[in-house]
Design a protein around this motif. Structure first.
Motif, PDB file in Angstrom:
ATOM      1  N   ASN A 101      -7.555  -3.050   1.932  1.00 55.43           N
ATOM      2  CA  ASN A 101      -7.128  -2.072   2.952  1.00 55.43           C
ATOM      3  C   ASN A 101      -5.958  -1.189   2.500  1.00 55.43           C
ATOM      4  N   TYR A 102      -5.603  -1.261   1.231  1.00 51.29           N
ATOM      5  CA  TYR A 102      -4.557  -0.370   0.721  1.00 51.29           C
ATOM      6  C   TYR A 102      -5.093   1.060   0.668  1.00 51.29           C
ATOM      7  N   GLU A 103      -4.541   1.917   1.469  1.00 56.32           N
ATOM      8  CA  GLU A 103      -5.019   3.304   1.589  1.00 56.32           C
ATOM      9  C   GLU A 103      -6.535   3.368   1.749  1.00 56.32           C
ATOM     10  N   GLY A 104      -7.058   2.361   2.444  1.00 57.14           N
ATOM     11  CA  GLY A 104      -8.494   2.339   2.727  1.00 57.14           C
ATOM     12  C   GLY A 104      -9.347   1.686   1.654  1.00 57.14           C
ATOM     13  N   PHE A 105      -8.727   1.146   0.602  1.00 51.54           N
ATOM     14  CA  PHE A 105      -9.531   0.454  -0.429  1.00 51.54           C
ATOM     15  C   PHE A 105     -10.189  -0.762   0.221  1.00 51.54           C
ATOM     16  N   PRO A 106     -11.532  -0.895   0.091  1.00 50.60           N
ATOM     17  CA  PRO A 106     -12.230  -1.895   0.908  1.00 50.60           C
ATOM     18  C   PRO A 106     -12.414  -3.288   0.292  1.00 50.60           C
ATOM     19  N   VAL A 109     -10.002  -6.642  -5.025  1.00 54.15           N
ATOM     20  CA  VAL A 109      -9.736  -6.485  -6.460  1.00 54.15           C
ATOM     21  C   VAL A 109     -10.487  -5.259  -6.957  1.00 54.15           C
ATOM     22  N   CYS A 110     -10.001  -4.667  -8.039  1.00 55.55           N
ATOM     23  CA  CYS A 110     -10.737  -3.580  -8.683  1.00 55.55           C
ATOM     24  C   CYS A 110     -11.471  -4.160  -9.888  1.00 55.55           C
ATOM     25  N   THR A 111     -12.765  -3.897  -9.992  1.00 55.44           N
ATOM     26  CA  THR A 111     -13.564  -4.353 -11.132  1.00 55.44           C
ATOM     27  C   THR A 111     -14.219  -3.112 -11.756  1.00 55.44           C
ATOM     28  N   CYS A 118     -11.171   3.036 -13.654  1.00 56.48           N
ATOM     29  CA  CYS A 118     -10.376   2.171 -12.761  1.00 56.48           C
ATOM     30  C   CYS A 118     -10.911   2.251 -11.342  1.00 56.48           C
ATOM     31  N   HIS A 119     -10.381   1.381 -10.474  1.00 56.21           N
ATOM     32  CA  HIS A 119     -10.700   1.365  -9.032  1.00 56.21           C
ATOM     33  C   HIS A 119     -12.177   1.129  -8.751  1.00 56.21           C
ATOM     34  N   GLY A 120     -12.867   0.412  -9.671  1.00 60.19           N
ATOM     35  CA  GLY A 120     -14.270   0.085  -9.442  1.00 60.19           C
ATOM     36  C   GLY A 120     -14.430  -0.836  -8.242  1.00 60.19           C
ATOM     37  N   SER A 147       3.001  -8.279  -6.813  1.00 61.07           N
ATOM     38  CA  SER A 147       2.743  -8.446  -8.251  1.00 61.07           C
ATOM     39  C   SER A 147       1.444  -7.715  -8.581  1.00 61.07           C
ATOM     40  N   ASP A 148       1.297  -7.316  -9.843  1.00 61.77           N
ATOM     41  CA  ASP A 148       0.200  -6.431 -10.222  1.00 61.77           C
ATOM     42  C   ASP A 148      -0.019  -6.494 -11.729  1.00 61.77           C
ATOM     43  N   SER A 149      -1.201  -6.967 -12.143  1.00 62.66           N
ATOM     44  CA  SER A 149      -1.552  -6.900 -13.563  1.00 62.66           C
ATOM     45  C   SER A 149      -3.064  -6.955 -13.715  1.00 62.66           C
ATOM     46  N   GLY A 210       1.159   4.208 -14.556  1.00 67.22           N
ATOM     47  CA  GLY A 210       1.804   3.041 -13.977  1.00 67.22           C
ATOM     48  C   GLY A 210       2.765   3.447 -12.878  1.00 67.22           C
ATOM     49  N   HIS A 211       3.596   2.489 -12.479  1.00 65.27           N
ATOM     50  CA  HIS A 211       4.431   2.699 -11.280  1.00 65.27           C
ATOM     51  C   HIS A 211       5.505   1.628 -11.182  1.00 65.27           C
ATOM     52  N   GLY A 212       6.573   1.970 -10.465  1.00 67.86           N
ATOM     53  CA  GLY A 212       7.515   0.944 -10.052  1.00 67.86           C
ATOM     54  C   GLY A 212       6.790  -0.012  -9.129  1.00 67.86           C
ATOM     55  N   PHE A 217       3.954  -1.895  -3.260  1.00 69.21           N
ATOM     56  CA  PHE A 217       2.865  -1.921  -4.251  1.00 69.21           C
ATOM     57  C   PHE A 217       3.127  -0.833  -5.300  1.00 69.21           C
ATOM     58  N   HIS A 218       3.320   0.386  -4.818  1.00 70.72           N
ATOM     59  CA  HIS A 218       3.549   1.504  -5.730  1.00 70.72           C
ATOM     60  C   HIS A 218       4.865   2.179  -5.379  1.00 70.72           C
ATOM     61  N   GLU A 219       5.870   1.907  -6.185  1.00 72.33           N
ATOM     62  CA  GLU A 219       7.192   2.517  -5.998  1.00 72.33           C
ATOM     63  C   GLU A 219       7.349   3.656  -7.011  1.00 72.33           C
ATOM     64  N   ASP A 261     -14.592   8.389  -3.085  1.00 72.09           N
ATOM     65  CA  ASP A 261     -13.260   8.933  -3.366  1.00 72.09           C
ATOM     66  C   ASP A 261     -12.322   7.932  -4.053  1.00 72.09           C
ATOM     67  N   TRP A 262     -12.866   6.882  -4.644  1.00 70.16           N
ATOM     68  CA  TRP A 262     -12.049   5.869  -5.310  1.00 70.16           C
ATOM     69  C   TRP A 262     -12.423   5.673  -6.775  1.00 70.16           C
ATOM     70  N   GLU A 263     -13.691   5.348  -7.009  1.00 72.73           N
ATOM     71  CA  GLU A 263     -14.099   4.911  -8.344  1.00 72.73           C
ATOM     72  C   GLU A 263     -13.946   6.056  -9.351  1.00 72.73           C
ATOM     73  N   TRP A 275      -5.398  -2.373 -19.816  1.00 67.77           N
ATOM     74  CA  TRP A 275      -4.647  -3.618 -19.614  1.00 67.77           C
ATOM     75  C   TRP A 275      -3.414  -3.244 -18.810  1.00 67.77           C
ATOM     76  N   GLU A 276      -2.966  -4.148 -17.974  1.00 64.77           N
ATOM     77  CA  GLU A 276      -1.772  -3.866 -17.163  1.00 64.77           C
ATOM     78  C   GLU A 276      -0.831  -5.055 -17.197  1.00 64.77           C
ATOM     79  N   ILE A 277       0.441  -4.754 -17.423  1.00 64.93           N
ATOM     80  CA  ILE A 277       1.493  -5.779 -17.419  1.00 64.93           C
ATOM     81  C   ILE A 277       2.605  -5.314 -16.488  1.00 64.93           C
TER      82      ILE A 277
HETATM   83  N1  MF3 Z   1      -3.967  -2.399  -9.096  1.00 65.39           N
HETATM   84  C1  MF3 Z   1      -3.985  -0.953  -9.154  1.00 65.39           C
HETATM   85  C2  MF3 Z   1      -2.766  -0.554  -9.961  1.00 65.39           C
HETATM   86  O1  MF3 Z   1      -2.621  -1.053 -11.017  1.00 65.39           O
HETATM   87  C3  MF3 Z   1      -3.937  -0.412  -7.776  1.00 65.39           C
HETATM   88  C4  MF3 Z   1      -5.129   0.289  -7.388  1.00 65.39           C
HETATM   89  S1  MF3 Z   1      -5.028   0.802  -5.767  1.00 65.39           S
HETATM   90  C5  MF3 Z   1      -6.268  -0.100  -5.070  1.00 65.39           C
HETATM   91  O2  MF3 Z   1      -1.914   0.201  -9.591  1.00 65.39           O
HETATM   92  F1  MF3 Z   1      -6.260   0.157  -3.803  1.00 65.39           F
HETATM   93  F2  MF3 Z   1      -7.373   0.235  -5.629  1.00 65.39           F
HETATM   94  F3  MF3 Z   1      -6.028  -1.365  -5.272  1.00 65.39           F
END
Ligand code: MF3
Ligand code: CO
Length: 291
Positions: A101-106, A109-111, A118-120, A147-149, A210-212, A217-219, A261-263, A275-277
């Motif tokens: 539900n982040y900004e409507g993400f249903p 996890v993103c696969t 991204c955002h699969g 947390s996010d990776s 990337g992001h703070g 979640f996203h700073e 509007d995501w994938e 990869w994300e750290i």
């Molecule tokens: N996890 C993703 C990132 O690394 C965030 C994607 S937004 C989502 O910033 F809604 F798709 F999760």
């Protein structure tokens, strides 16, 4: 107009110590660097010890979930099954999947498979087959801390070309990580990632970075991998952000699925890896928070 903090007042960071023995010298140093024309982090981007502990608790779940996916991912599995594992395990451990539900993400996890950047969307119709490469991007909220990776996985027999893309992407992220130290700049990291990717004949996605992270979640700031050393935001102790380059085998151009509007996909249809750290800048370098 903001009132100048008294030296004997409690520090703005929430440590409970007097400003003069806590962040006063730190603020003076930052002010000098800002005066030289650099971008510097605002106080709300600096995490204190208590916040860092809470974020690490969140990351324990995030890492455990990724470890579980790493153990169980296999040919013939659907990405909807990955979504279910992420949701069940995160909530069983007391957390909330941050994407849900982040900004409507249903989904939880993103696969993102092959030419998906991204955002699969996880789906029962996306069945992993031998030769696929997939990014699983996990983010967790625990007690309001984020947390996010993300990691890449190779399914069955992956071609040497795709395997190399996955490896170079991870190495590029680690080259960036080596540049993380207090009083350096985000551009030091960005250029290290960029140069390593292009030296290997690949390209970096320009529009998404990337992001703070931690309290939200996203700073701020937005983190680019097309930046130059000595530019972008100053890194200081307590600053936390993600390094998450999306590396394309071909051209850097991407497009977003018009229907959902995501994938995000590569324009040329060639594979992409990421990869994300999540990393914290410390007094003498960095600390990995989620990987
Ligand atoms: N996890 C993703 C990132 O690394 C965030 C994607 S937004 C989502 O910033 F809604 F798709 F999760
Ligand atoms: Co991220």
């Amino acid at each position: 107009m903001s009132k100048k903090i008294n030296r004997n007042d409690p520090c703005w960071c929430g440590s409970g110590r007097k400003y003069k023995v806590c962040h006063e010298m730190f603020d003076d140093k930052i002010a000098k660097i800002a005066h030289q024309g650099h971008i510097v982090p605002t106080h709300n981007l600096i995490k204190n010890a208590e916040q860092i502990e809470k974020i690490k608790e969140s990351a324990k779940i995030n890492i455990a979930v990724l470890d579980e996916i790493q153990k169980t991912i296999h040919e013939g599995m659907s990405t909807a099954e990955i979504d279910k594992i992420v949701y069940d395990m995160t909530t069983d451990m007391g957390g909330i999947p941050a994407p849900l539900n982040y900004e409507g993400f249903p989904y939880s996890v993103c696969t993102s498979v092959n030419d998906q950047v991204c955002h699969g969307f996880p789906s029962p119709d996306v069945i992993l087959k031998s030769g696929d490469i997939i990014n699983v991007d996990c983010s967790t909220i625990l007690n309001g801390y984020f947390s996010d990776s993300s990691r890449m996985f190779c399914i069955g027999d992956v071609s040497p070309e795709k395997k190399k893309l996955v490896d170079v992407t991870k190495e590029a992220m680690l080259k960036g990580l080596e540049q993380v130290k207090p009083w350096g700049f985000l551009g030091d990291m960005g250029q290290a990632v960029h140069d390593y990717v292009y030296a290997n004949g690949y390209s970096v996605v320009r529009e998404i970075g990337g992001h703070g992270v931690g309290i939200e979640f996203h700073e701020e700031p937005w983190v680019s991998y097309n930046s130059k050393a000595g530019t972008e935001m100053l890194m200081v102790p307590g600053f936390m952000f993600t390094i998450e380059p999306m590396v394309n085998m071909g051209k850097p151009d991407i497009f977003v699925d018009e229907e959902n509007d995501w994938e995000v996909y590569t324009e040329d249809g060639l594979p992409s890896a990421q990869w994300e750290i999540q990393v914290l800048v410390t007094e003498d370098g960095y600390e990995i928070i989620s990987y």
